[in-house]
Design a protein around this motif. Structure first.
Motif, PDB file in Angstrom:
ATOM      1  N   VAL A 145       0.858  -1.179   0.000  1.00  0.00           N
ATOM      2  CA  VAL A 145       0.000   0.000   0.000  1.00  0.00           C
ATOM      3  C   VAL A 145       0.891   1.225   0.000  1.00  0.00           C
ATOM      4  N   THR A 146       0.364   2.345  -0.481  1.00  0.00           N
ATOM      5  CA  THR A 146       1.211   3.524  -0.669  1.00  0.00           C
ATOM      6  C   THR A 146       1.477   4.271   0.627  1.00  0.00           C
ATOM      7  N   ALA A 147       0.533   4.216   1.569  1.00  0.00           N
ATOM      8  CA  ALA A 147       0.685   4.923   2.845  1.00  0.00           C
ATOM      9  C   ALA A 147      -0.330   4.349   3.830  1.00  0.00           C
ATOM     10  N   LEU A 148      -0.112   4.626   5.106  1.00  0.00           N
ATOM     11  CA  LEU A 148      -0.996   4.101   6.142  1.00  0.00           C
ATOM     12  C   LEU A 148      -1.246   5.182   7.186  1.00  0.00           C
ATOM     13  N   ALA A 149      -2.519   5.526   7.387  1.00  0.00           N
ATOM     14  CA  ALA A 149      -2.908   6.463   8.438  1.00  0.00           C
ATOM     15  C   ALA A 149      -3.712   5.705   9.487  1.00  0.00           C
ATOM     16  N   LEU A 150      -3.312   5.839  10.734  1.00  0.00           N
ATOM     17  CA  LEU A 150      -3.967   5.151  11.843  1.00  0.00           C
ATOM     18  C   LEU A 150      -4.617   6.192  12.741  1.00  0.00           C
ATOM     19  N   ILE A 151      -5.934   6.135  12.862  1.00  0.00           N
ATOM     20  CA  ILE A 151      -6.685   7.113  13.632  1.00  0.00           C
ATOM     21  C   ILE A 151      -7.242   6.424  14.870  1.00  0.00           C
ATOM     22  N   ALA A 152      -6.722   6.774  16.033  1.00  0.00           N
ATOM     23  CA  ALA A 152      -7.180   6.190  17.302  1.00  0.00           C
ATOM     24  C   ALA A 152      -7.246   4.671  17.203  1.00  0.00           C
ATOM     25  N   SER A 153      -6.135   4.065  16.844  1.00  0.00           N
ATOM     26  CA  SER A 153      -6.088   2.630  16.565  1.00  0.00           C
ATOM     27  C   SER A 153      -5.332   1.892  17.667  1.00  0.00           C
ATOM     28  N   SER A 279      -5.260  10.747  20.695  1.00  0.00           N
ATOM     29  CA  SER A 279      -5.756  11.841  21.509  1.00  0.00           C
ATOM     30  C   SER A 279      -5.467  11.587  22.983  1.00  0.00           C
ATOM     31  N   THR A 280      -5.046  12.640  23.652  1.00  0.00           N
ATOM     32  CA  THR A 280      -4.756  12.541  25.078  1.00  0.00           C
ATOM     33  C   THR A 280      -6.020  12.487  25.917  1.00  0.00           C
ATOM     34  N   THR A 281      -7.185  12.749  25.319  1.00  0.00           N
ATOM     35  CA  THR A 281      -8.450  12.706  26.056  1.00  0.00           C
ATOM     36  C   THR A 281      -9.367  11.597  25.553  1.00  0.00           C
ATOM     37  N   ASP A 282      -8.825  10.655  24.810  1.00  0.00           N
ATOM     38  CA  ASP A 282      -9.599   9.526  24.294  1.00  0.00           C
ATOM     39  C   ASP A 282      -9.543   8.389  25.312  1.00  0.00           C
ATOM     40  N   HIS A 283     -10.704   8.031  25.886  1.00  0.00           N
ATOM     41  CA  HIS A 283     -10.749   6.931  26.844  1.00  0.00           C
ATOM     42  C   HIS A 283     -11.103   5.603  26.186  1.00  0.00           C
ATOM     43  N   ILE A 284     -11.590   5.642  24.941  1.00  0.00           N
ATOM     44  CA  ILE A 284     -11.893   4.411  24.219  1.00  0.00           C
ATOM     45  C   ILE A 284     -10.597   3.779  23.702  1.00  0.00           C
ATOM     46  N   VAL A 285      -9.750   4.608  23.108  1.00  0.00           N
ATOM     47  CA  VAL A 285      -8.414   4.166  22.677  1.00  0.00           C
ATOM     48  C   VAL A 285      -7.404   5.173  23.232  1.00  0.00           C
ATOM     49  N   PRO A 286      -6.949   4.978  24.460  1.00  0.00           N
ATOM     50  CA  PRO A 286      -5.966   5.910  25.031  1.00  0.00           C
ATOM     51  C   PRO A 286      -4.716   6.023  24.165  1.00  0.00           C
ATOM     52  N   ALA A 287      -4.116   7.194  24.185  1.00  0.00           N
ATOM     53  CA  ALA A 287      -2.938   7.434  23.347  1.00  0.00           C
ATOM     54  C   ALA A 287      -1.824   6.427  23.615  1.00  0.00           C
ATOM     55  N   SER A 288      -1.733   5.932  24.840  1.00  0.00           N
ATOM     56  CA  SER A 288      -0.674   4.985  25.195  1.00  0.00           C
ATOM     57  C   SER A 288      -0.852   3.614  24.545  1.00  0.00           C
ATOM     58  N   THR A 289      -2.025   3.325  23.978  1.00  0.00           N
ATOM     59  CA  THR A 289      -2.278   1.993  23.415  1.00  0.00           C
ATOM     60  C   THR A 289      -1.975   1.900  21.930  1.00  0.00           C
ATOM     61  N   THR A 290      -1.676   3.013  21.283  1.00  0.00           N
ATOM     62  CA  THR A 290      -1.442   2.990  19.846  1.00  0.00           C
ATOM     63  C   THR A 290      -0.083   2.355  19.533  1.00  0.00           C
ATOM     64  N   PRO A 291       0.192   1.998  18.271  1.00  0.00           N
ATOM     65  CA  PRO A 291       1.421   1.254  17.958  1.00  0.00           C
ATOM     66  C   PRO A 291       2.713   2.004  18.243  1.00  0.00           C
ATOM     67  N   GLY A 302     -12.164  13.849  21.945  1.00  0.00           N
ATOM     68  CA  GLY A 302     -12.662  12.529  22.264  1.00  0.00           C
ATOM     69  C   GLY A 302     -12.598  11.583  21.078  1.00  0.00           C
ATOM     70  N   HIS A 303     -12.873  10.325  21.337  1.00  0.00           N
ATOM     71  CA  HIS A 303     -12.750   9.280  20.320  1.00  0.00           C
ATOM     72  C   HIS A 303     -13.630   9.553  19.107  1.00  0.00           C
ATOM     73  N   VAL A 304     -14.844  10.010  19.346  1.00  0.00           N
ATOM     74  CA  VAL A 304     -15.763  10.325  18.251  1.00  0.00           C
ATOM     75  C   VAL A 304     -15.639  11.792  17.856  1.00  0.00           C
ATOM     76  N   GLY A 305     -15.400  12.657  18.839  1.00  0.00           N
ATOM     77  CA  GLY A 305     -15.269  14.077  18.556  1.00  0.00           C
ATOM     78  C   GLY A 305     -14.161  14.395  17.571  1.00  0.00           C
ATOM     79  N   MET A 306     -13.100  13.600  17.559  1.00  0.00           N
ATOM     80  CA  MET A 306     -12.015  13.859  16.619  1.00  0.00           C
ATOM     81  C   MET A 306     -12.459  13.663  15.171  1.00  0.00           C
ATOM     82  N   ILE A 307     -13.543  12.912  14.958  1.00  0.00           N
ATOM     83  CA  ILE A 307     -14.046  12.663  13.610  1.00  0.00           C
ATOM     84  C   ILE A 307     -15.164  13.628  13.231  1.00  0.00           C
TER      85      ILE A 307
END
Length: 331
Positions: A145-153, A279-291, A302-307
């Motif tokens: 794939v040409t690029a990869l964007a991960l949003i609250a993943s 996001s530092t205020t995302d409790h569904i996918v905290p920033a510390s859990t991303t790759p 928030g998790h939905v607010g960012m979208i």
């Protein structure tokens, strides 16, 4: 949960219950018509939002419908991107069939996402949201794939608070007998899981809704978002087990043990451009859990607010469009 969060504050309790009643009794308008289908593999399809430029395949979570990326005329990330020199596409997972009860999260990547990428017929970039980002990362490790964007993943599930993981384990144990019998995990159980991830916000948003007039635009937006959050097909038994046990309990992705299509997925081995949005205020996918790979964009939404929130366009849409345009430029 209401009693716990508003204990000793009867005004807040009353406001939250009023908000619930307003939500239940609200008039509902349908969202935008679904975009046309470009490709289909089994029950899954790719919807085409048009536009000129490189194709970006958005991969939503298996939980909840993909509508949040195309919520309405004013809050559609995909329709806006189509005006920005990009050609957005969207995976629509649809509902599991009776033959798919044991299909895992990895199985969705193997049997649907990878074939859909191939069916598009030209190189694409991937953009995954929530669990869809976890799946998009696996696909990017298995296909060019040409690029990869991960949003609250989420990826490093051991980084979730211990209390959260314990609550989800308890929820899974309570729901497992019914899931095993049905072959499916109902959406109601998944929604309860999200409530446990962020109970304060769950009550606070209904409290705020109860203090607004039902005819206010903010109230109508709330109803549309809550309908999305409460909607969606059930999760297959196999995907539910993998999500709750292999991911939340055992952290197989974060421990370097998650396999898809017979290959262990290693985020650090990816060679395409990667953008990680957290996001530092995302409790569904905290920033510390991303790759923790590639370029990083940190938000305070928030998790939905960012979208779909009021600051989503300036905080996420515009930086994402700029990065995708640059990352997919021919070299």
């Amino acid at each position: 949960m209401l009693r716990s969060e508003t204990n000793g504050e009867p005004d807040r309790t009353a406001a939250a219950l009023t908000g619930l009643r307003h939500y239940q009794q609200a008039d509902r308008n349908s969202g935008p018509a679904p975009a046309p289908i470009l490709a289909r593999v089994g029950r899954a399809s790719v919807r085409d939002y048009g536009g000129q430029g490189p194709r970006i395949l958005f991969v939503p979570s298996l939980i909840n419908p993909p509508d949040v990326l195309d919520l309405d005329a004013d809050r559609s990330l995909l329709r806006w991107l189509a005006t920005q020199g990009l050609h957005p596409l969207l995976v629509d997972w649809d509902a599991p069939t009776d033959e798919e009860h044991d299909l895992t999260v990895a199985g969705h990547v193997e049997t649907m996402l990878l074939p859909l990428i191939e069916a598009i017929g030209e190189p694409v970039a991937l953009a995954g949201y929530c669990l869809g980002g976890t799946m998009a990362l696996a696909a990017a490790a298995l296909r060019p794939v040409t690029a990869l964007a991960l949003i609250a993943s989420p990826w490093r599930f051991a980084a979730y608070p211990r209390k959260t993981r314990a609550a989800l384990d308890e929820l899974w144990k309570a729901g497992q007998p019914a899931t095993d019998a049905l072959g499916l995990l109902p959406m109601e159980v998944l929604q309860a899981a999200f409530w446990r991830l962020d109970p304060k916000r769950t009550i606070a948003k209904y409290e705020a809704h109860g203090r607004r007039a039902p005819e206010e635009p903010a109230s109508q937006t709330f109803v549309r978002l809550e309908d999305w959050a409460n909607d969606g097909p059930p999760l297959t038994r196999g995907a539910a087990r993998e999500l709750f046990i292999d991911m939340f309990t055992d952290d197989r992705p974060g421990q370097g043990m998650w396999q898809v299509a017979g290959q262990t997925i290693d985020p650090t081995a990816l060679t395409m451009p990667v953008l990680e949005i957290a996001s530092t205020t995302d409790h569904i996918v905290p920033a510390s859990t991303t790759p923790g790979i590639g370029e990083r964009l940190d938000l305070s939404l928030g998790h939905v607010g960012m979208i779909v929130g009021g600051r989503a366009k300036s905080s996420l849409w515009e930086p994402l469009a700029g990065w995708l345009s640059q990352a997919t430029r021919p070299r």
